[in-house]
Design a protein around this motif. Sequence first.
Motif, PDB file in Angstrom:
ATOM      1  N   VAL A 257       0.834  -1.207   0.000  1.00  0.00           N
ATOM      2  CA  VAL A 257       0.000   0.000   0.000  1.00  0.00           C
ATOM      3  C   VAL A 257       0.862   1.248   0.000  1.00  0.00           C
ATOM      4  O   VAL A 257       0.622   2.194  -0.755  1.00  0.00           O
ATOM      5  CB  VAL A 257      -0.952  -0.017   1.218  1.00  0.00           C
ATOM      6  N   LEU A 258       1.898   1.277   0.841  1.00  0.00           N
ATOM      7  CA  LEU A 258       2.769   2.450   0.911  1.00  0.00           C
ATOM      8  C   LEU A 258       3.548   2.643  -0.378  1.00  0.00           C
ATOM      9  O   LEU A 258       3.721   3.778  -0.846  1.00  0.00           O
ATOM     10  CB  LEU A 258       3.724   2.312   2.099  1.00  0.00           C
ATOM     11  N   ASP A 259       4.036   1.549  -0.968  1.00  0.00           N
ATOM     12  CA  ASP A 259       4.788   1.655  -2.222  1.00  0.00           C
ATOM     13  C   ASP A 259       3.934   2.260  -3.325  1.00  0.00           C
ATOM     14  O   ASP A 259       4.400   3.129  -4.084  1.00  0.00           O
ATOM     15  CB  ASP A 259       5.294   0.274  -2.649  1.00  0.00           C
ATOM     16  N   LEU A 260       2.679   1.828  -3.423  1.00  0.00           N
ATOM     17  CA  LEU A 260       1.793   2.348  -4.460  1.00  0.00           C
ATOM     18  C   LEU A 260       1.313   3.751  -4.126  1.00  0.00           C
ATOM     19  O   LEU A 260       1.250   4.617  -5.012  1.00  0.00           O
ATOM     20  CB  LEU A 260       0.587   1.421  -4.626  1.00  0.00           C
TER      21      LEU A 260
ATOM     22  N   ALA B  61      -8.104   5.883  -3.953  1.00  0.00           N
ATOM     23  CA  ALA B  61      -9.007   5.132  -4.827  1.00  0.00           C
ATOM     24  C   ALA B  61      -8.234   4.269  -5.822  1.00  0.00           C
ATOM     25  O   ALA B  61      -8.604   3.118  -6.084  1.00  0.00           O
ATOM     26  CB  ALA B  61      -9.928   6.102  -5.560  1.00  0.00           C
ATOM     27  N   ARG B  62      -7.157   4.818  -6.373  1.00  0.00           N
ATOM     28  CA  ARG B  62      -6.371   4.067  -7.353  1.00  0.00           C
ATOM     29  C   ARG B  62      -5.671   2.884  -6.690  1.00  0.00           C
ATOM     30  O   ARG B  62      -5.617   1.781  -7.249  1.00  0.00           O
ATOM     31  CB  ARG B  62      -5.343   5.000  -8.008  1.00  0.00           C
ATOM     32  N   VAL B  63      -5.119   3.090  -5.485  1.00  0.00           N
ATOM     33  CA  VAL B  63      -4.463   1.993  -4.764  1.00  0.00           C
ATOM     34  C   VAL B  63      -5.474   0.903  -4.435  1.00  0.00           C
ATOM     35  O   VAL B  63      -5.194  -0.296  -4.557  1.00  0.00           O
ATOM     36  CB  VAL B  63      -3.801   2.527  -3.474  1.00  0.00           C
ATOM     37  N   ALA B  64      -6.680   1.304  -4.026  1.00  0.00           N
ATOM     38  CA  ALA B  64      -7.721   0.322  -3.725  1.00  0.00           C
ATOM     39  C   ALA B  64      -8.100  -0.484  -4.958  1.00  0.00           C
ATOM     40  O   ALA B  64      -8.332  -1.699  -4.888  1.00  0.00           O
ATOM     41  CB  ALA B  64      -8.948   1.039  -3.155  1.00  0.00           C
TER      42      ALA B  64
ATOM     43  N   PHE C 279       2.672   6.203  -2.357  1.00  0.00           N
ATOM     44  CA  PHE C 279       3.654   7.287  -2.415  1.00  0.00           C
ATOM     45  C   PHE C 279       4.715   7.084  -3.483  1.00  0.00           C
ATOM     46  O   PHE C 279       5.687   7.828  -3.535  1.00  0.00           O
ATOM     47  CB  PHE C 279       4.318   7.452  -1.039  1.00  0.00           C
ATOM     48  N   GLY C 280       4.534   6.083  -4.343  1.00  0.00           N
ATOM     49  CA  GLY C 280       5.462   5.872  -5.445  1.00  0.00           C
ATOM     50  C   GLY C 280       6.877   5.602  -4.985  1.00  0.00           C
ATOM     51  O   GLY C 280       7.839   6.125  -5.575  1.00  0.00           O
ATOM     52  N   LEU C 281       7.027   4.774  -3.960  1.00  0.00           N
ATOM     53  CA  LEU C 281       8.361   4.507  -3.424  1.00  0.00           C
ATOM     54  C   LEU C 281       9.208   3.683  -4.380  1.00  0.00           C
ATOM     55  O   LEU C 281      10.433   3.696  -4.285  1.00  0.00           O
ATOM     56  CB  LEU C 281       8.248   3.785  -2.076  1.00  0.00           C
TER      57      LEU C 281
ATOM     58  N   VAL D  34      -7.616   0.698   2.614  1.00  0.00           N
ATOM     59  CA  VAL D  34      -6.335   1.278   2.197  1.00  0.00           C
ATOM     60  C   VAL D  34      -5.932   2.400   3.147  1.00  0.00           C
ATOM     61  O   VAL D  34      -4.776   2.496   3.569  1.00  0.00           O
ATOM     62  CB  VAL D  34      -6.424   1.794   0.751  1.00  0.00           C
ATOM     63  N   HIS D  35      -6.889   3.247   3.487  1.00  0.00           N
ATOM     64  CA  HIS D  35      -6.585   4.341   4.414  1.00  0.00           C
ATOM     65  C   HIS D  35      -6.185   3.790   5.771  1.00  0.00           C
ATOM     66  O   HIS D  35      -5.242   4.284   6.408  1.00  0.00           O
ATOM     67  CB  HIS D  35      -7.811   5.238   4.551  1.00  0.00           C
TER      68      HIS D  35
END
Length: 426
Positions: free
Chosen positions: A100-103, A116-119, A105-107, A129-130
């Motif tokens: 979730v964090l990688d997606l 919404a996009r990550v979900a 914040f683009g890590l 996700v939140h």
Amino acid sequence: PGDVPMRAVLFLAATLSPPPLALMRRYILSKISHRLYKTRGVRWGLSGGGGKTFVSRRETLSRVCCGVGHSDDIEDAEELAAFKASLDSNDYCTQLERKVLDLRFGLLDGQKRDTARVAEILQLSETRVHQLTREASRKIPIMGSDGPVNITYEDSDILSISKPPGVRSQPIHRFKGDSLVQRLVRLQGSAPLVVHRLDMQTSGVMLFAKHPKAAQSLVNQFQTRLVKKQYLLLTKGIPNATHFTVDVGIGQHPHEKVKRMATPDGLPACTHFEVLASNTKENWLRINNHNESPESPGYPCGFQEFSKTFPKEGVSLLLASPESGRTHQIRLHSAYMGLPILGDDLYGPEGPWIKRLALHAHTISFSHPKHYVLPPTPTKKNREKRIGEEGMEEFRGERNMILVAEMPDDMLQACGWLGLDVPESP
């Protein structure tokens, strides 16, 4: 039987067989946890250092455990780099939380995505996700910051600090800014448990807990108003009486989010005041009129200029003892009586006397966690019953701790400029 298809037999056997042990264990634990939360009022939470903390349902984690600085508000590139470095160096998060964090914040690819996009990518709900984002960020220890720390008392349970003005009580972000909590992280290696706060521009004594049991004890004392605090303040104007009480509610300002207002329709609030010293402009001019130097080194500006800014209503040094702890309570109650605090950028006058809010938390008295017994855990029958000060006598010890923070130099200097004699032990 021979006329029953084997597929149906296997289906019935799988359906009627007992559930796997892991599922049964998870179900039982969930029921126990839910039962504890509903009847005994307890739950599990995360402390500032990532460990588990057992706290009361009424004692919110934001107050007890300094759960601040979530990843949702990381915008700066430097903060993002520090965030990624902290994640890479330690295995704080689960695999799903790290995805979730990688997606989010683009890590990995440098492309940030909204919730919404990550979900959509992970086929999860936006709420989930939140939740994962917040839980993962809470597990990461708060980054320490450099700065002096004046420890006035310390033992194995509690820690007392004399907070300087201009420093936050706790961080607004785990990777940004400076606060007392972050300074203690740098000094002691772990974050203390926050049980109360002071405004950024307010100086004075602050109390922290070192472990969850002490935090429970102190927060319960704050909630039942067993903790007593006294504040020193410099005001514009001189009250008519040496002792007076303001019993007016505090409510939200109708137009400005940061401000509050004194109103009978607000939350109940009561403050007791005592006049320690006062001085009129006439008396100040009479004493200081011999100083004819236009640039006297004793004042922040020239004597003539300072004399123009001296309030014509006079000035006072007050001792405030609030019974409740509403936001901006002392500032509003003082201004309500026509005695606004000097240097108050929201409710009072600003001038050369002092460069910040002239409010100082002088003393705090409470029962040490070792001598304080928590009241009985609420049950289904008495959960809503409120226990007052008298009802708490059998559950607590006496207030055997009084911690003091002496008046800081800037307020002492302002008192000298304004001709206010500070008592030795106000």
